[in-house]
Enzyme design. Structure first.
Site, PDB file in Angstrom:
ATOM      1  CD  GLN A   1     -15.652  -0.152  -2.503  1.00  0.00           C
ATOM      2  OE1 GLN A   1     -16.078  -1.146  -2.524  1.00  0.00           O
ATOM      3  NE2 GLN A   1     -15.073  -1.281  -3.421  1.00  0.00           N
TER       4      GLN A   1
ATOM      5  CG  HIS B   1      -8.443  -3.198  -2.931  1.00  0.00           C
ATOM      6  ND1 HIS B   1      -9.894  -1.774  -2.744  1.00  0.00           N
ATOM      7  CD2 HIS B   1      -8.507  -2.639  -1.636  1.00  0.00           C
ATOM      8  CE1 HIS B   1     -10.400  -1.013  -2.197  1.00  0.00           C
ATOM      9  NE2 HIS B   1      -9.108  -0.873  -0.987  1.00  0.00           N
TER      10      HIS B   1
ATOM     11  CG  ASP C   1      -1.963   1.523   0.733  1.00  0.00           C
ATOM     12  OD1 ASP C   1      -1.413   2.117   1.282  1.00  0.00           O
ATOM     13  OD2 ASP C   1      -2.466   0.106   1.115  1.00  0.00           O
TER      14      ASP C   1
ATOM     15  CG  ASN D   1     -11.819  -0.640   3.709  1.00  0.00           C
ATOM     16  OD1 ASN D   1     -12.230  -0.505   5.226  1.00  0.00           O
ATOM     17  ND2 ASN D   1     -11.533   0.033   3.715  1.00  0.00           N
TER      18      ASN D   1
ATOM     19  CG  HIS E   1      -6.936  -2.611   3.244  1.00  0.00           C
ATOM     20  ND1 HIS E   1      -6.103  -1.189   2.731  1.00  0.00           N
ATOM     21  CD2 HIS E   1      -8.030  -2.541   2.940  1.00  0.00           C
ATOM     22  CE1 HIS E   1      -6.673  -0.519   2.205  1.00  0.00           C
ATOM     23  NE2 HIS E   1      -7.892  -1.379   2.034  1.00  0.00           N
TER      24      HIS E   1
END
Length: 113
Positions: A94, A100, A30, A87, A102
């Site tokens: 989101q 996606h 990230d 999210n 995390h």
């Protein structure tokens, strides 16, 4: 999707620091980490969110979870533990509408709301 940042990363149009890649999944660091370990795991197929996973996406979901295991091992958090967060929607925070996950760890995590 031509305007999706994650689709552009998958296509190689935007660079990323890759951790894992196979035919179905990509994982990368990230760019705004919230912990010492913070990776994103995404399907190469554009799926908007958890609410958009179709009946034919079971194999992709399975591959994502296998990739999360590999990412946790590669980043050294598999033994001590980590958090996986997805999210969904505006109230779920989101911000990129390509599903996606995390993978967050590297320190003791606290529940904050």
């Amino acid at each position: 999707m031509s305007d999706c940042i994650f689709c552009k990363i998958i296509a190689g149009e935007i660079p990323s620091k890759k951790i894992y890649e196979d035919d179905h999944v990509l994982a990368f660091h990230d760019i705004n980490p919230i912990a010492p370990v913070h990776a994103l795991v995404i399907p190469k197929k554009h799926i908007q969110s958890v609410l958009h996973i179709g009946a034919d996406d079971g194999e992709i979901v399975h591959k994502i979870h296998l990739a999360i295991q590999e990412v946790a091992k590669a980043l050294g958090v598999a033994e001590e533990g980590f958090r996986v967060i997805t999210n969904t929607g505006a109230h779920g925070q989101q911000t990129v509408f390509h599903i996606h996950y995390h993978v967050i760890g590297g320190r003791q995590l606290h529940w904050e709301m």
